[in-house]
Write an enzyme that holds these catalytic residues in place. Sequence first.
Site: not given
Ligand code: FCB
Length: 781
Positions: A157, A358
Amino acid sequence: MSTASFPEGFVWGVSTSAFQIEGATSTDGRGPSIWDVFSADRAEACDHYHRYPEDVRLMKDLGMAAYRFSVSWPRVFPGGSGKVNEAGLDFYDRLLDELLAAGITPYATLYHWDLPQALEELGGWPSRDTAHRFADYAAAVHGRLGDRVDTWFTLNEPWVAAFLGYSDGSHAPGRKSAAEAFKSAHHMMLAHGLATQALRSGGAARVGTVLNISPVLTPAQVSDFGRQLSEEDAEAVARIDALANRQFLEPMLRGSYPAELLPIIERNGGLGHIRDGDLDIIAQPLDLLGVNYYSPSVVQAQPSEPAAPAYPGSEGVLFCTIPTAVTAMGWPIVPNCLSLVLRRLSAEYPELDLMVTENGADFVDVVTGDGIHDVERISFVEEHLRALLSAVEGGARVRGYLVWTLLDNFEWTEGYQRKFGLVHVDFATQKRRPKDSALWYRDVIRRNGLTETPPKRPTLETVAARSGVSRATVSRVVNGEASVSPEVRTAVMRAVKELGYVPNAAARSLVTRRTNAIALVLSVPRQGDALTVAVVQYVTSMLEGAGKQITLMLADTAESHRRIVQQAEARLVDGVVLLPPDRGDTLAERLSRTDVPIVLLGKPAVASLVPYVDVDNAGGAAAATEHLLASGRRRIGMICGPMDLVAVQDRLAGHRAALQRVGAQPLLALADLTRASGAAAARQLLGDEPALDAVFAATDQLAIGALQAARELGRRVPEDLAIVGFDDIDAASATTPGLTTVRVPLAEQALAVARLLLSRLEGRHTTSVVLPTRLVIRESG
Ligand code: FCB
């Protein structure tokens, strides 16, 4: 039971990151990272550095096929560059051996936000050199671990790291410069390109990167993706998409910046850092794109809106809150947007393999004697998996899905209060406990799919019938009461297991005598009050998410006060949220004498032990006053609202304090809450003090009245007279000139009050919460 199956070979697993779980921040020669310096929270995290064998075993028991972790740069290069710290790499050596022995495929991320502090001190990501240091680091890690890791992700990210870290300032290193953020973004991409080259020349099998891709929609599009947009809204959507998504997708995958972004970067520090040849390095062929998805960005055109600090270049775009269910983070739950993102990426980049690296949610978990029944998290993941599957059926090339995250952990600026884990961590003892969602996910992995129609949930009655006892007995067993014989307990527990029964609130309430009802009491309904609207929406959504039922009550008469107190005394409700407790209201005090937990939205007039949520009224007023002083105003009058309102008292106190610091005298006029009285007060101030060059009003309504008066008196705003308000109501951005004002967070207040109540219901010690405000500078001053 039929199954909605995923493609053969679909990869299931979880993601974590080094700083969020490892702890051991000064062990084996590790150096400090920017997060060690930035965060005041305890650094131990989940102590994964020492407990990794247990964590790997947990994953194995849950059937995980893949584990995405990140390598901590400051473990490998404690000083950012120079000599490799082999002891730091030894940890990953041990971790990988453990994973491979457990049959779990490792996916390594090289940068999950923990830049060595030493490199920050040399300029951090705005410095080009950091990109080269990253390539050295990538080569060193690959040199040591490359024999056991097939898939490498360079960055996690980069938008968050660059824009929250260097522009918005809410993440480490906490800088606030748009120019530095754009530079950081570019240098992170350059780092990605250089590292990819290094990894490839070391023989890496697969290289990718991880982006957070949020679909950008207008509020109307959230429920109707195909909705046609006005030209203004279409432009707003496209611009935010360019800033958030295409800023990274296009350089990395196409070798060019989106055309509309370049003038924005140029305005914010220039284009000098983008050198000839950079884009060729950045656009390395990739094997896999990791997509992190949590929620959409919802925006609309709003001409007077200043740029959001996290999105320099977003002038004229309003980031909206929408009436959907939200997680405890306040993030809207829109599973179909995951499908939208995956289809879009596959349509735009048909050759590219995708992986959801994620996806997950923070909910308020309730730990009970018989487990953590996180039904909300299960349905969140289930709904997102259904959306993913529909994208796959539509042709999207999605190769796997990783839940964020294995363990409850350190959630950046939010600290340890957020619960994203499939596994609960008790931070006092470091004890791990799989939540129901972990066991549910294990079954999904086992069958490589979801059950076609979610089976009807077995109830208390079903269990009672199966085990041949009464409902009350089942309730006693699942609540761990001692009064049940071992034989009956065994029979009930067998039935619970066989049926897959999740004890629900009703079962628990039979024993605990909890009603599960929460009263949301509005004491002074104010017309069109955005705060009341936000509170009703968010408090309801969050408390319902935690299994509560909400009863809305209006406390506008003495009789209604009596009734509400009676209900609390009779324990017909488990808790009360009251807003606002202003005007010497005795309701708060009477409720606080019952046994029912109560929380207030707004600081009470009389100091009490009842916890409340409020915004920093004094701080906001001081910031507004300091802003006027800094822009050269010397005679500043304040229009105060009714002095029995605590918020007004605090705003006055903040204003006075700021004046006092420069030795200036306050000049006050009183008003009620109407625009007309704001106008009258402004006329009075200007009459009393002809040299007046600024007005600070306690509310936007009063400020809008003052604008009117200034216009009538022929005073030019802001040339002759600056005017600043408070609250940032919708009308503030629509006045001419646009009103400079202090923005109070709406959704955050509502979420904080809901969280506070849930904590009190769990019997935890709670303290009041004061949320920061922010000055929004428009044209009026
Ligand atoms: C993302 C991050 C991770 C965590 C989630 C909730 O943006 O990559 O580390 O904080 O959000």
